[in-house]
Write a protein that holds these residues in place. Structure first.
Motif, short mmCIF file in Angstrom:
data_model
loop_
_atom_site.label_atom_id
_atom_site.label_comp_id
_atom_site.label_asym_id
_atom_site.label_seq_id
_atom_site.Cartn_x
_atom_site.Cartn_y
_atom_site.Cartn_z
N ASP A 495 0.84 -1.21 0.00
CA ASP A 495 0.00 0.00 0.00
C ASP A 495 0.87 1.25 0.00
O ASP A 495 0.64 2.19 -0.76
CB ASP A 495 -0.91 0.04 1.24
N ASP A 496 1.85 1.25 0.88
CA ASP A 496 2.69 2.44 1.01
C ASP A 496 3.49 2.68 -0.26
O ASP A 496 3.65 3.83 -0.70
CB ASP A 496 3.63 2.30 2.22
N LEU A 498 2.66 1.77 -3.27
CA LEU A 498 1.78 2.25 -4.33
C LEU A 498 1.40 3.70 -4.10
O LEU A 498 1.37 4.52 -5.03
CB LEU A 498 0.55 1.35 -4.45
N SER A 499 1.12 4.05 -2.86
CA SER A 499 0.72 5.43 -2.56
C SER A 499 1.88 6.39 -2.84
O SER A 499 1.66 7.49 -3.36
CB SER A 499 0.27 5.55 -1.11
N LYS A 500 3.08 5.97 -2.53
CA LYS A 500 4.24 6.82 -2.81
C LYS A 500 4.40 6.99 -4.33
O LYS A 500 4.64 8.10 -4.82
CB LYS A 500 5.51 6.22 -2.19
N ARG A 502 2.09 6.89 -6.44
CA ARG A 502 0.98 7.78 -6.85
C ARG A 502 1.36 9.24 -6.61
O ARG A 502 1.16 10.09 -7.47
CB ARG A 502 -0.25 7.39 -6.04
#
Lengths: 556, 556
Positions: A495-496, A498-500, A502
């Motif tokens: 998750d982290d 992918l969010s980074k 993004r």
């Protein structure tokens, strides 16, 4: 036959106790590029390692031919233990008959293995003796795919796997006759697993289509798969699936038994069923759904229901009891069943023949009465070192979900719960992958070990390839959401990352890290306004919050 | 322009206090046919009445022409109260300018209404005076669509609506300049509502497409819609949408204000913003998202985040504060803003400029600091009898959802919470309608009044018509699952009717009762083996549990 994922390579992590190597998928990422005061800086992003259910299909060095089947990974482990023997032939009476249709046959024959007389070869048996098998170490390494790289400590050690299997709180499906399967563990203290159902019905799909669906399910992340075929060539279709499945395979043997008596329920007998069990044990099925807890005494409780019995196996057994006026033979013969399963290390998945088929029937007296019987049967199986899963609903509104799983854990002494959804409303046929992912995420959070997917076609028809994909992804989401909520070690890394990606506008990485990179890429391609653009059509160039945030941070 | 649903007719329920008629959709059902001992019996099934957001579009007697707009339902109610006046012209400075592009213009002009000097015309104001308006009675009747037919008693009376609106626990959006909208109520003690976002960006869709999406959203069950346009013809596109929308319409006025200053954030001023508010109040927008709680003091908290600011409005305000070195003018001018809104009865939806954009940032100090400011602003608005919604996240893992909503209710004195999702994991771009429906169902269960949909294209691109449908249905599922869990009076009637139809093999009724009858019919058509068949391809004729159950029950 090959599976590929973008920006990914297959890596193998070696065991410390055993000579094993555990396959994982490593996703490489681009650097984070930032510009401050006109100076560009690059910061590397560590690759992300994710749990991999695709087996040899995603190894570019492996040459997989579905006519030969997958490499028999666990065969040397089984041989080394020396407590199983190879039989000279198959023990099931139907062996000759099933080879009649040459066209549908799998080309190779592997003679079956079985425990030597007096030896116990189940993972539970080994665990109780304090033995850490290669299977247990393999499963432990898989669970911690992130932790080693991150230096995060995890409670999931090979010893922990052993202890959970010994206590019955986890199941490690590992039929000695399915050595192609990569060991994995199902239990509330491990990553939440998902099962996919495939299989032909009388009206539908053929062998190749089912094998293709099986591999497809592994591609998207299915942890186990059940072959629920009720159509033609049940034996041969299953052979193709097992020989090519890197994940454990389950079945509901009563389906095939019923076919053997031409669909006449009253003609079902212990002998036919017993022979079917042996046939499937020797073929390599890893777990059987057995509706042994549905008793005659429960049938009056069904009369009060809105939707009666919705389990196929349950309805067959109910019909048999009603027509024969006898107690469920799966119940009366349960000890003998366990004695058979023990010799191959097939786990029993105690079926919930009385699972509710509607919100109205959720957590009702019929379901709870059967659950109590399942708890008694769990003890019987454990006495014989047979691994046990408990199947669960079905249709349950949100406010009854937690009680449902807590009641199961209490009644069944902590045996892993394995639920179908549950659907949280009945009003959305065509979208039951969503109605049920909502319930599955919650029931998993509260302690369900494995969730069985539901596809968009549920209640309406047999799923096709795209439905399988939609169901698997919805359930990977539910399982992962539960892993996050349970604080599984390392679960949030993806998750982290992918969010980074993004926030950095690293679109390539955002897609590679997605559960379904192909779908994300397809949607992004429609929306994008340039491959390296730092915005998408959602907000356009002037209203992109992330772009504005960066500008604002830099102007501070 | 017409909306039709299978086996359905539009019915109207009359008010008791006021001369109103409330539209609902009545689904008629086939008889249950059963055969026992060779004798066929038929038992009628009562029609099911469901909440209807489709307005006049689904009334076959209504002749809707989008060039004329919908009938102005509430105009006589507003006139009868006599506390608003019709203005001789529009008050906004941009009035002349906006009529420049004749091609895009809505053909009719309705002069705006506004409270007479010294009068308070908000629903909250009336409620606090003890008045039950036609709007309140209308909303109460809608909420109980099932109860009257069933003889079920419901706590939702017109008095109850009045009390909840007076206390600020519910919002009844009702701009006097949007008399086309059918009154509805948003609050934790009512049915969970869903909002859909539409609107063009600079890179995308045109006016007709947006109007079509608006009606499409109402067809599938969207309760309110927000026009988030940032592209060309913002004013005119909004006019078309409002004049044709039977549901309340919200906007984020800062988007248009920023366009008026050519996208230069530092050039934004109170004067431009103020004029934009007046323009939109007079056009008929029912609620404004205003990011008044994001303060300079919060910006350092953003630095610790993985994904910074992901709210478009929030990032504009953050940029403005950073570039100007001044406090957020939406905060410093908030009392003046409320004074404007009060004169038209526009509700304020206090924006969460600092909502988390990733699992990592959920429930962090930045979000909670802004929430505390929103609580203070709530009091300010309520002092002026302005109705308040509080916007919420975003991205929240399951174990932090309940705390999130409970904290909001505490900080904001029970003002209705209105959340975007939340997404429960970041790893599934392309499926964020599902990652977020899982979160939305739970946050709604714990007290969120309205959930804002997320479409499959979230993070990747602008949704098209099919994405809007997928998002709306996923959110109708989440909202309904929460209604069931909360025990909303009569909510389960539709589930039970559909389940009974399923058990009876009344396929027609199963499809008519579905949230998306068209999708269900499409899947069933692929799967069916005959229109009147009592099984589908899922199990085939010999393994259908429901069919077997019936046989078993009859053979008992």
């Amino acid at each position: 036959m090959h599976i590929s994922y973008p920006s990914s390579q297959k890596i193998y992590v070696a065991g410390k106790l055993h000579d094993i190597r555990v396959g994982m998928r490593q996703i490489s990422l681009l650097d984070t590029v930032s510009v401050e005061n006109g100076v560009q800086t690059r910061e590397p992003n560590a690759p992300v390692v994710v749990y991999d259910t695709s087996g040899p299909y995603s190894d570019s060095n492996a040459d997989v031919d579905i006519r030969k089947g997958l490499p028999r990974l666990r065969e040397p482990w089984v041989e080394r233990r020396g407590d199983a023997e190879r039989l000279p032939s198959f023990s099931s009476a139907c062996d000759g008959e099933r080879r009649a249709d040459a066209a549908a046959q799998f080309p190779l024959v592997h003679l079956p293995r079985r425990a030597k007389e007096g030896r116990c070869i189940t993972q539970m048996g080994y665990a109780r003796q304090g033995i850490i098998t290669p299977e247990m170490e393999y499963a432990a390494i898989r669970e911690n795919q992130q932790c080693e790289a991150l230096g995060v400590s995890s409670h999931i050690t090979p010893e922990f796997v052993r202890d959970e299997v010994a206590a019955g709180r986890a199941v490690l499906p590992a039929n000695v006759n399915h050595p192609e399967a990569e060991p994995m563990v199902i239990g509330a203290r491990f990553l939440v697993k998902i099962n996919t159902n495939i299989g032909s019905s009388a009206l539908s799909s053929g062998v190749e289509e089912e094998v293709e669906k099986a591999i497809w399910s592994c591609k998207w992340g299915g942890d186990t798969l059940m072959d629920l075929s009720t159509g033609e060539h049940i034996h041969d279709a299953r052979e193709w699936i097992i020989r090519n499945s890197p994940v454990p395979v389950g079945t509901v043997p009563i389906y095939q038994a019923l076919k053997k008596v031409n669909g006449e329920i009253a003609a079902l007998s212990w002998e036919v069923y017993r022979d079917t069990l042996v046939e499937q044990c020797e073929q390599g099925v890893d777990y059987f759904t057995i509706h042994a807890g549905l008793l005659r005494a429960h049938l009056p409780l069904v009369q009060r229901r809105l939707t009666g019995i919705v389990s196929r196996g349950g309805s067959i057994i109910a019909g048999w009891m009603a027509q024969r006026g006898e107690e469920n033979f799966l119940y009366t013969r349960f000890e003998e069943i366990c004695d058979i399963l023990q010799r191959y290390d097939v786990a029993v998945s105690l079926g919930d023949g009385l699972r509710p088929g509607s919100i109205r029937d959720a957590n009702d007296a019929a379901q709870l009465a059967e659950l109590a019987a399942l708890g008694r049967l769990t003890r019987t199986a454990w006495q014989r070192h047979v691994q046990v899963l408990i199947e669960g609903p079905g249709h349950v509104p949100m406010h009854k979900i937690r009680a449902n799983v807590e009641e199961q854990l209490r009644c069944c002494h902590g045996a892993p719960f394995y639920t179908l959804g549950p659907l949280t409303t009945d009003i959305a046929p065509g979208y039951d992958h969503i109605t049920s992912a909502i319930g599955a995420a919650q029931i998993a959070r509260y302690g369900t070990a494995m969730i069985c997917y539901v596809t968009p076609k549920e209640h309406l028809g047999l799923p096709d390839r795209e439905d399988v994909r939609a169901g698997v992804i919805a359930y990977k989401i539910a399982a992962h959401a539960a892993d996050l909520a349970k604080g599984h070690p390392g679960a949030q890394v993806r998750d982290d990352a992918l969010s980074k990606a993004r926030f950095d506008f690293r679109w390539r990485d955002q897609l590679s890290l997605a559960l379904d990179p192909e779908k994300a890429a397809e949607y992004h391609a429609i929306g994008k306004s340039g491959s390296e653009s730092d915005h998408c059509t959602m907000c356009g160039p002037n209203f992109c919050a992330m772009k504005l945030t960066k500008e604002c941070v830099h102007s501070e």
